[in-house]
Scaffold this motif. Structure first.
Motif, PDB file in Angstrom:
ATOM      1  N   GLU A   1       0.672  -1.091   0.084  1.00  0.00           N
ATOM      2  CA  GLU A   1      -0.258  -0.300  -0.521  1.00  0.00           C
ATOM      3  C   GLU A   1       1.116   1.200  -0.328  1.00  0.00           C
ATOM      4  O   GLU A   1       1.539   1.117   0.808  1.00  0.00           O
ATOM      5  CB  GLU A   1      -1.025  -0.373   1.542  1.00  0.00           C
ATOM      6  CG  GLU A   1      -1.685  -1.490   0.913  1.00  0.00           C
ATOM      7  CD  GLU A   1      -2.557  -1.188   2.518  1.00  0.00           C
ATOM      8  OE1 GLU A   1      -4.125  -1.626   2.282  1.00  0.00           O
ATOM      9  OE2 GLU A   1      -1.960  -1.079   3.426  1.00  0.00           O
ATOM     10  N   ALA A   2       0.461   2.343  -0.625  1.00  0.00           N
ATOM     11  CA  ALA A   2       1.379   3.590  -1.034  1.00  0.00           C
ATOM     12  C   ALA A   2      -0.282   4.855  -0.225  1.00  0.00           C
ATOM     13  O   ALA A   2      -0.287   5.122  -0.607  1.00  0.00           O
ATOM     14  CB  ALA A   2       1.699   3.581  -1.984  1.00  0.00           C
ATOM     15  N   TYR A   3       0.710   5.400   0.746  1.00  0.00           N
ATOM     16  CA  TYR A   3       0.562   6.389   1.554  1.00  0.00           C
ATOM     17  C   TYR A   3       1.303   8.397   0.850  1.00  0.00           C
ATOM     18  O   TYR A   3       2.613   7.944   0.769  1.00  0.00           O
ATOM     19  CB  TYR A   3       0.176   6.243   3.217  1.00  0.00           C
ATOM     20  CG  TYR A   3      -0.585   5.061   2.894  1.00  0.00           C
ATOM     21  CD1 TYR A   3      -1.853   4.829   3.245  1.00  0.00           C
ATOM     22  CD2 TYR A   3       0.337   3.537   3.123  1.00  0.00           C
ATOM     23  CE1 TYR A   3      -2.698   4.029   4.130  1.00  0.00           C
ATOM     24  CE2 TYR A   3      -0.528   2.760   3.650  1.00  0.00           C
ATOM     25  CZ  TYR A   3      -1.571   2.735   4.367  1.00  0.00           C
ATOM     26  OH  TYR A   3      -2.989   1.997   4.223  1.00  0.00           O
ATOM     27  N   ARG A   4       0.299   8.928   1.112  1.00  0.00           N
ATOM     28  CA  ARG A   4       1.207  10.143   0.838  1.00  0.00           C
ATOM     29  C   ARG A   4       2.139  10.336   1.786  1.00  0.00           C
ATOM     30  O   ARG A   4       1.906  10.729   3.291  1.00  0.00           O
ATOM     31  CB  ARG A   4      -0.615  10.964   0.498  1.00  0.00           C
ATOM     32  CG  ARG A   4      -0.130  13.139   0.512  1.00  0.00           C
ATOM     33  CD  ARG A   4      -0.901  13.518  -0.030  1.00  0.00           C
ATOM     34  NE  ARG A   4      -2.239  12.756  -0.630  1.00  0.00           N
ATOM     35  CZ  ARG A   4      -2.037  13.199  -1.945  1.00  0.00           C
ATOM     36  NH1 ARG A   4      -0.861  13.984  -2.229  1.00  0.00           N
ATOM     37  NH2 ARG A   4      -3.260  12.306  -2.533  1.00  0.00           N
ATOM     38  N   GLY A   5       2.806  11.115   1.702  1.00  0.00           N
ATOM     39  CA  GLY A   5       3.819  11.767   2.625  1.00  0.00           C
ATOM     40  C   GLY A   5       4.594  10.558   3.540  1.00  0.00           C
ATOM     41  O   GLY A   5       4.809   9.107   3.207  1.00  0.00           O
ATOM     42  N   ASP A   6       4.623  10.758   4.699  1.00  0.00           N
ATOM     43  CA  ASP A   6       5.041  10.064   5.734  1.00  0.00           C
ATOM     44  C   ASP A   6       4.088   8.834   6.724  1.00  0.00           C
ATOM     45  O   ASP A   6       3.921   8.332   7.320  1.00  0.00           O
ATOM     46  CB  ASP A   6       6.505  10.173   6.841  1.00  0.00           C
ATOM     47  CG  ASP A   6       5.751  11.696   6.937  1.00  0.00           C
ATOM     48  OD1 ASP A   6       4.661  11.901   7.129  1.00  0.00           O
ATOM     49  OD2 ASP A   6       6.681  11.710   8.451  1.00  0.00           O
ATOM     50  N   SER A   7       2.815   8.944   6.249  1.00  0.00           N
ATOM     51  CA  SER A   7       1.825   8.759   6.526  1.00  0.00           C
ATOM     52  C   SER A   7       1.245   7.353   6.363  1.00  0.00           C
ATOM     53  O   SER A   7       1.497   6.961   5.079  1.00  0.00           O
ATOM     54  CB  SER A   7       0.521   9.729   6.324  1.00  0.00           C
ATOM     55  OG  SER A   7      -0.955   8.685   6.732  1.00  0.00           O
ATOM     56  N   THR A   8       1.202   6.739   6.831  1.00  0.00           N
ATOM     57  CA  THR A   8      -0.362   5.668   7.068  1.00  0.00           C
ATOM     58  C   THR A   8      -1.602   4.970   7.659  1.00  0.00           C
ATOM     59  O   THR A   8      -1.831   4.385   8.079  1.00  0.00           O
ATOM     60  CB  THR A   8       0.940   4.444   8.187  1.00  0.00           C
ATOM     61  OG1 THR A   8       1.015   4.844   9.399  1.00  0.00           O
ATOM     62  CG2 THR A   8       2.218   4.143   7.020  1.00  0.00           C
ATOM     63  N   ARG A   9      -2.060   6.271   7.280  1.00  0.00           N
ATOM     64  CA  ARG A   9      -3.254   6.392   8.018  1.00  0.00           C
ATOM     65  C   ARG A   9      -4.462   6.503   6.594  1.00  0.00           C
ATOM     66  O   ARG A   9      -3.886   6.907   5.348  1.00  0.00           O
ATOM     67  CB  ARG A   9      -3.677   8.368   8.325  1.00  0.00           C
ATOM     68  CG  ARG A   9      -3.806   8.175   9.467  1.00  0.00           C
ATOM     69  CD  ARG A   9      -3.757   9.887  10.355  1.00  0.00           C
ATOM     70  NE  ARG A   9      -3.307  10.869   9.391  1.00  0.00           N
ATOM     71  CZ  ARG A   9      -2.411  11.800   8.916  1.00  0.00           C
ATOM     72  NH1 ARG A   9      -1.557  11.534   9.988  1.00  0.00           N
ATOM     73  NH2 ARG A   9      -2.274  12.663   7.933  1.00  0.00           N
ATOM     74  N   SER A  10      -5.470   5.730   6.536  1.00  0.00           N
ATOM     75  CA  SER A  10      -6.569   5.202   5.322  1.00  0.00           C
ATOM     76  C   SER A  10      -7.147   6.368   4.867  1.00  0.00           C
ATOM     77  O   SER A  10      -6.966   5.794   4.021  1.00  0.00           O
ATOM     78  CB  SER A  10      -7.721   4.419   6.456  1.00  0.00           C
ATOM     79  OG  SER A  10      -8.268   4.856   6.800  1.00  0.00           O
ATOM     80  N   SER A  11      -6.531   7.632   4.868  1.00  0.00           N
ATOM     81  CA  SER A  11      -7.143   8.443   4.864  1.00  0.00           C
ATOM     82  C   SER A  11      -6.648   9.161   3.464  1.00  0.00           C
ATOM     83  O   SER A  11      -6.241   9.739   2.963  1.00  0.00           O
ATOM     84  CB  SER A  11      -7.448   9.820   5.281  1.00  0.00           C
ATOM     85  OG  SER A  11      -6.646  10.557   6.718  1.00  0.00           O
ATOM     86  N   ASP A  12      -5.208   8.814   3.913  1.00  0.00           N
ATOM     87  CA  ASP A  12      -4.013   9.055   3.179  1.00  0.00           C
ATOM     88  C   ASP A  12      -3.457   8.168   2.132  1.00  0.00           C
ATOM     89  O   ASP A  12      -2.689   8.153   1.347  1.00  0.00           O
ATOM     90  CB  ASP A  12      -3.312   9.490   3.873  1.00  0.00           C
ATOM     91  CG  ASP A  12      -2.970  10.309   4.593  1.00  0.00           C
ATOM     92  OD1 ASP A  12      -3.623  11.535   4.014  1.00  0.00           O
ATOM     93  OD2 ASP A  12      -2.641  10.889   6.108  1.00  0.00           O
TER      94      ASP A  12
END
Length: 214
Positions: free
Chosen positions: A100-111
């Motif tokens: 999975e790829a997330y925006r920035g350094d986040s691992t939140r589902s919204s990102d």
């Protein structure tokens, strides 16, 4: 009256893959109106999964950092200034080597930006990977697809389940890579396609096929 000589054949067109509308996944400014050539080089490091992604002049465009110790297999993509662009995380419980790829350094589902996984568990000779954007929650039809042979380090990336080519990669042979046993890829990203997104897919592809548990 003699017929005029035939006109010379026109030069071959610039490769475009048939993409007209920008293919934006990470950010619009990563979609260049021309072909982008990149080199993805595995770095000799204590951290597994460190890469440097450079342009044709050798300037660093993106760096990839692995983790020394992590429950989840993670990779962080940074721009040339060290700002986080993407956080790649492997799903621990997955039958198809899913990342999975997330925006920035986040691992939140919204990102969450996209999910990439092998199309089948066993891939002995051919390699196939499906990519789903975060908005595609059903995963019935992929948004992007990669086909080729990882053993030969020759793969092509397509728009959806179609023949519309958006990028290609093949292995480079350099003195450093041969001595250290590291991987080095040449990446051609067609116009209007997010080149950071494509670079991230190459990193995921490398990680899937060098996973000790694969």
């Amino acid at each position: 009256m003699a017929a005029p000589p035939p006109l010379p054949a026109p030069p071959p067109p610039e490769p475009s893959g048939g993409v007209v509308a920008p293919v934006v996944v990470v950010a619009p400014h990563f979609c260049a109106p021309y072909v982008v050539q990149l080199s993805v080089k595995e770095k000799f490091s204590l951290r597994e999964g460190d890469f440097a992604i450079t342009d044709t002049n050798g300037a660093v465009v993106v760096t990839v950092k692995g983790a020394l110790i992590s429950i989840h297999n993670r990779r962080l993509l940074l721009d040339a200034a060290g700002n986080p662009l993407l956080c790649l995380r492997e799903k621990v419980i997955s039958m198809h080597n899913t990342w999975e790829a997330y925006r920035g350094d986040s691992t939140r589902s919204s990102d969450l930006l996209f999910t990439a996984k092998k199309s089948s568990i066993l891939q002995l000779f051919k390699t196939e990977m499906y990519i789903y954007l975060a908005s595609n929650t059903s995963h019935e039809v992929c948004d992007f697809m990669m086909k080729g042979s990882f053993n030969e380090r020759s793969c092509s990336f397509y728009l959806g389940n179609s023949n519309t080519l958006i990028a290609k990669m093949h292995r480079e042979h350099t003195a450093t890579s041969m001595v250290l046993g590291t991987d080095c890829f040449s990446l051609t990203v067609f116009p209007n396609v997010d080149y950071v997104f494509i670079a991230a897919l190459v990193v995921i592809l490398q990680e899937i096929h060098t996973d000790k548990n694969d």
